[in-house]
Scaffold this motif. Structure first.
Motif, PDB file in Angstrom:
ATOM      1  N   GLU A 606    -103.996  99.178  -5.546  1.00 29.93           N
ATOM      2  CA  GLU A 606    -102.573  99.096  -5.209  1.00 29.93           C
ATOM      3  C   GLU A 606    -101.885  97.935  -5.925  1.00 29.93           C
ATOM      4  OE1 GLU A 606    -102.018  99.004  -1.025  1.00 29.93           O
ATOM      5  OE2 GLU A 606    -103.049 100.913  -0.668  1.00 29.93           O
ATOM      6  N   ALA A 607    -102.665  96.932  -6.352  1.00 29.84           N
ATOM      7  CA  ALA A 607    -102.080  95.803  -7.086  1.00 29.84           C
ATOM      8  C   ALA A 607    -101.556  96.230  -8.446  1.00 29.84           C
ATOM      9  CB  ALA A 607    -103.108  94.686  -7.249  1.00 29.84           C
ATOM     10  N   ALA A 612     -96.127  95.156  -7.946  1.00 34.69           N
ATOM     11  CA  ALA A 612     -97.217  94.609  -7.122  1.00 34.69           C
ATOM     12  C   ALA A 612     -98.118  93.707  -7.962  1.00 34.69           C
ATOM     13  CB  ALA A 612     -98.033  95.750  -6.506  1.00 34.69           C
ATOM     14  N   MET A 613     -98.944  92.969  -7.268  1.00 37.94           N
ATOM     15  CA  MET A 613     -99.897  92.080  -7.923  1.00 37.94           C
ATOM     16  C   MET A 613    -100.995  91.728  -6.935  1.00 37.94           C
ATOM     17  SD  MET A 613     -97.891  88.377  -7.841  1.00 37.94           S
ATOM     18  CE  MET A 613     -99.293  87.511  -8.551  1.00 37.94           C
ATOM     19  N   SER A 614    -102.010  91.042  -7.411  1.00 35.12           N
ATOM     20  CA  SER A 614    -103.067  90.508  -6.547  1.00 35.12           C
ATOM     21  C   SER A 614    -103.186  89.019  -6.791  1.00 35.12           C
ATOM     22  CB  SER A 614    -104.412  91.191  -6.842  1.00 35.12           C
ATOM     23  OG  SER A 614    -104.926  90.723  -8.078  1.00 35.12           O
ATOM     24  N   VAL A 645     -97.724  91.002  -2.940  1.00 31.86           N
ATOM     25  CA  VAL A 645     -99.178  90.839  -2.957  1.00 31.86           C
ATOM     26  C   VAL A 645     -99.810  92.051  -2.271  1.00 31.86           C
ATOM     27  CG1 VAL A 645    -101.121  89.435  -2.194  1.00 31.86           C
ATOM     28  CG2 VAL A 645     -99.004  88.322  -2.935  1.00 31.86           C
ATOM     29  N   ALA A 646    -100.552  92.846  -3.073  1.00 32.84           N
ATOM     30  CA  ALA A 646    -101.170  94.067  -2.534  1.00 32.84           C
ATOM     31  C   ALA A 646    -102.657  93.889  -2.282  1.00 32.84           C
ATOM     32  CB  ALA A 646    -100.953  95.230  -3.497  1.00 32.84           C
ATOM     33  N   ALA A 647    -103.251  92.837  -2.823  1.00 36.21           N
ATOM     34  CA  ALA A 647    -104.687  92.624  -2.633  1.00 36.21           C
ATOM     35  C   ALA A 647    -105.029  91.161  -2.852  1.00 36.21           C
ATOM     36  CB  ALA A 647    -105.496  93.500  -3.590  1.00 36.21           C
ATOM     37  N   ILE A 648    -106.073  90.713  -2.170  1.00 38.16           N
ATOM     38  CA  ILE A 648    -106.623  89.371  -2.383  1.00 38.16           C
ATOM     39  C   ILE A 648    -108.069  89.559  -2.811  1.00 38.16           C
ATOM     40  CG2 ILE A 648    -107.229  87.165  -1.320  1.00 38.16           C
ATOM     41  CD1 ILE A 648    -104.901  87.566   0.601  1.00 38.16           C
ATOM     42  N   THR A 649    -108.388  89.131  -4.050  1.00 38.44           N
ATOM     43  CA  THR A 649    -109.729  89.331  -4.597  1.00 38.44           C
ATOM     44  C   THR A 649    -110.629  88.162  -4.235  1.00 38.44           C
ATOM     45  OG1 THR A 649    -108.999  88.360  -6.690  1.00 38.44           O
ATOM     46  CG2 THR A 649    -108.945  90.752  -6.521  1.00 38.44           C
TER      47      THR A 649
END
Length: 857
Positions: A606-607, A612-614, A645-649
């Protein structure tokens, strides 16, 4: 005066026994002086180069890349041609020229071979103007007069056998174009290794910058009576803000800063290895003077009996050490200059040209070399000199020798155990650290304390270790082996000091081998776990992938998908208003398949959606960011964007640690086409069952672009292994100096030991010991001493390496790999080192006249 005469007479009488210690001082001083001369010469070379190429004032774009950086979009920042006329109209400005310079190029010859340097120096393409005559002169042919002509520097022409009329192809982001060599230029000063190609101005603008009427810099000289600073101020007033202006001195300083990091790393690394050699040399000098004092016990006793004071005896030995230090240091300074010249020749073979005309020997160099050599020698001789002053006249007259000090042995045991325990505790603390910075301090402390502990406790360990080695190595040789073992055990302090010299070098070898092997093993495991792409395409020197090469990859048959990986500079502001200058990876959505990243929140796919981004987990924790928050991203040279922010890695792995991701289309929406970075890496995945065919197709497709390499996962792992291996080989080569000094220590110990045991050797020969058996006994003694030092060194080094790996696990070095083949090879090699060190002493012992040896007092 009497002390000086006595010391000089004794020094000359024992000059043969002092020779190897003098060589140790010579080598250590030579390495220090050679390093200083070499680094000073490199500084002189670059200073001359920067001075010859810098105009009085230069104007460049505000957002131009640094001198040693390649723009990610492959296009240098530009200035409008109209600005040249504005600068030309400034009062006091002379010889105003517009210049075009680009390092985002690759130049290949008619054989499709890259003519650029392999040393890391750049390929520089630009326009020819009268300004260039500051640093080069046309040695043959003429300047380029149209789009089909190019000039090249003489060093590159000679190296690649180029001549006038040969065709060169230049590869830039704007496309490929060919030209024939019309002229060759030679540098007026030393060229450190860069490749230079010149085109006429119109061709350079069109082919290198992609549009006419622009320059990358403007240069101007000051008229007589006008200072550089005054001209800079006038030009600044004329052109306004938005530009970077530098005087010649400022430009030269900026150039020095670009190379200063590289030069300092080389300088201090080499000085560090010289320090290790000095440390090893201390053991050699201590052993030499200790044995000389023991052999001269009767002589010293007689001197004490006829009135010499303890202070005079002490001073006499220190004066001998002073003479040794001066002789060795003077020779070392001269040898250091020769070593510097040798290093320059070595660098020339690797592509970095340094001229001996620029050889720089500052007055501080011999002063530093002499001071270090003399001080280290005096420090090493202090304990033997103190021991000599304590010789009792009556004990010496009875030929009792220097008595053993049982109390000193007990103190040594306690001190050694305490230092070793403290070192072990510090190493263990380092492995338990939660942050690498804090743990590194404990690691360094642990290394120093454990090394000191082993040095102090070495003589006490020698008894048990030598006996154990004797059972395995010496007993098979019968009585000769047992005599060799007893000789090694006869003086534990001497054996411990001799072994300690070898121990230091081998401990470092073992430690670095463990760390290097662990690095390769960790990277390999990380690749297996995280990388799903079949192929990786990138250049060796950071060149971005030009569009024509990108198109060739995409057209290669047998591929399932191709992923672009771009690095976009930006300033990211969190919801709380805290800004951070960083970079985003703009990639295709398929990157989530090519490199598998775990997420702590959200979904990575989704990022790559619109807007969007992560972010990485470390950034999220530090800035209090969670999925769903909106960050403000100011793209460098582009617009601001608000991205969700769509994801946190997870940042637990090492690949792309801390990286923020977004889609290429998202970045392109906020950056103009000419500011959009090119791919730094291209990933490709083959269709099922077509991996081999796709690999060959990719290599064929990229054959016209030799600056890029296609690597499958096996190739990539081998590249990592080769890179680490090359680095370790360089380190091993530098450590070889310390090991050579340690070998000299073994030779010296054996040689003096043979002199000390002259009468004993004569008696053994008289009762039937053959010359062959005598030589074998000395060789075996040498082997067991070398193996003793190797065993301690390897054990210590593996302990250091294991602790370092545990600490570096915080940075992703998660796999501990002990390189047993290397460890075993070093241990076995130490036996051969012992054999080699014993050759001359054993030969001399075998040639002794039996009757003369027995008669020796």
């Amino acid at each position: 005066m009497t002390v000086l005469k006595t010391s000089l007479r004794s020094f000359l009488a024992h000059k043969g026994r002092m020779a190897l210690s003098a060589v140790a001082v010579l080598l250590s001083v030579a390495f220090v002086c050679g390093t200083l001369v070499f680094s000073d010469t490199m500084n002189t070379t670059f200073d001359k180069l920067f001075a010859s190429t810098a105009s009085d004032v230069s104007v460049s774009p505000k957002d131009a890349a640094e001198n040693d950086e390649i723009p990610q979009n492959g296009r240098p920042a530009t200035l409008p041609a109209a600005l040249v006329e504005r600068v030309r109209g400034v009062d006091g400005a002379r010889n105003v020229q517009g210049g075009v310079v680009s390092m985002s190029v690759t130049v290949v010859d008619s054989r499709n071979e890259n003519v650029g340097p392999t040393s890391g120096a750049p390929t520089i393409a630009g326009n020819w103007s009268p300004n260039e005559l500051r640093s080069v002169e046309i040695s043959s042919g003429h300047e380029p007069r149209g789009p089909t002509e190019v000039m090249v520097d003489g060093g590159t022409a000679e190296k690649h056998h180029l001549k006038i009329g040969d065709e060169l192809r230049t590869i830039a982001v704007t496309g490929d174009f060919t030209a024939r060599i019309s002229g060759i230029v030679d540098f007026r000063v030393t060229n450190p290794g860069a490749t230079l190609v010149y085109f006429d101005t119109a061709t350079a603008q069109r082919e290198l910058l992609g549009k006419p009427g622009v320059f990358t810099q403007i240069t101007a000289d000051a008229a007589p009576g006008v200072s550089d600073e005054a001209l800079k101020a006038r030009i600044a007033s004329a052109v306004g803000s938005g530009y970077t202006l530098r005087t010649a001195a400022e430009a030269a300083d900026a150039g020095r800063e670009d190379v200063a990091g590289f030069l300092d790393v080389m300088k201090y690394a080499m000085l560090g290895f010289a320090g290790i050699a000095f440390l090893v040399g201390i053991f050699l000098i201590v052993n030499t003077f200790s044995m000389l004092v023991a052999q001269r016990t009767r002589e010293i006793g007689l001197m004490r009996a006829i009135g010499s004071s303890r202070r005079q005896i002490n001073r006499s030995v220190l004066v001998e050490a002073l003479l040794l230090g001066v002789v060795g240091s003077v020779a070392g300074v001269a040898a250091g200059v020769g070593l510097a010249v040798g290093l320059m020749k070595l660098m020339a073979s690797m592509g970095m040209e340094l001229s001996t005309e620029d050889l720089t020997v500052r007055w501080t160099t011999p002063v530093v070399g002499l001071a270090l050599g003399v001080v280290v020698t005096l420090l090493a001789a202090f304990v033997p000199a103190r021991r000599a002053s304590k010789v009792s006249p009556m004990a010496a007259l009875r030929d009792a020798g220097t008595p053993a000090d049982a109390k000193a042995g007990a103190v040594r045991a306690v001190l050694g155990l305490l230092l070793t325990a403290a070192g072990g505790g510090a190493l263990w603390t380092a492995t338990q650290a939660e942050k690498a910075g804090a743990g590194s301090l404990w690691l360094g402390l642990g290394v120093v304390l454990s090394l000191l502990g082993f040095v102090v406790i070495g003589p006490l360990l020698s008894g048990g270790v030598v006996r154990a080695l004797g059972v395995v190595v010496l007993r098979v040789f019968g009585p000769v082996g047992r005599m060799a073992e007893r000789n090694a055990l006869r003086n534990p302090r001497r054996t411990g000091a001799t072994g300690a010299a070898l121990m230091i070098g081998l401990a470092l070898v073992a430690c670095l081998s463990v760390v290097g092997s662990s690095m390769v093993a960790s990277a390999t495991e990380e690749l297996d776990r995280s990388v799903g792409a079949d192929f990786i395409v990138q250049s060796a020197n950071g060149q971005p992938v030009v569009p024509q090469a990108q198109a060739a990859v995409e057209k290669a048959p047998g591929l399932d998908h191709v992923t672009e990986y771009k690095w976009v500079e930006a300033v990211v502001t969190d919801p709380h208003g805290k800004a951070k200058e960083t970079g985003l990876v703009a990639a295709d959505p398929t990157y989530a398949k090519d490199v598998r990243r775990d997420t702590t929140a959200g979904t990575l796919s989704e990022a790559y959606g619109p807007g969007a981004m992560s972010v990485g987990s470390l950034y999220a924790a530090e800035h209090g960011v969670k999925v769903g928050d909106t960050l403000t991203v100011a793209f460098k040279g582009g617009e601001r964007a608000r991205l969700k922010v769509a994801a946190i890695t997870s940042d637990d792995n090492n690949i792309d640690k801390g990286v923020m991701y977004t889609n290429i289309t998202t970045a392109a929406r906020h950056l103009a086409d000419e500011r959009m970075p090119k791919s730094v890496i291209v990933f490709a995945t083959a269709k099922d069952g077509q991996e081999t065919a796709a690999y060959e197709a990719l290599k064929k497709a990229l054959a016209p672009y030799p600056q890029y390499k296609v690597a499958d996962q096996a190739d990539y792992k081998k590249q990592l292994q080769d890179q680490v291996g090359q680095l370790l080989n360089i380190v091993y080569g530098l450590l070889a100096l310390a090991i050579i000094v340690a070998v000299l220590g073994v030779v010296n110990t054996l040689a003096l030991s043979v002199v000390e045991r002259t009468r004993e050797i004569g008696l053994m020969r008289a009762i039937g010991l053959s010359r062959r058996q005598l030589r074998r006994m000395i060789r075996l003694e040498s082997v067991v001493i070398a193996l003793f030092g190797a065993l301690l060194g390897l054990a210590l080094g593996m302990t250091w390496g294991t602790a370092a790996q545990q600490l570096l696990a915080l940075e992703g070095l998660t796999v501990l790999e002990i390189p047993w083949p290397t460890i075993v090879a070093v241990f076995v090699g130490s036996a051969f080192v012992g054999l080699f060190a014993a050759l001359v002493p054993a030969f001399r012992a075998g040639r002794m006249n039996v009757l003369n040896a027995i008669a020796t007092e």
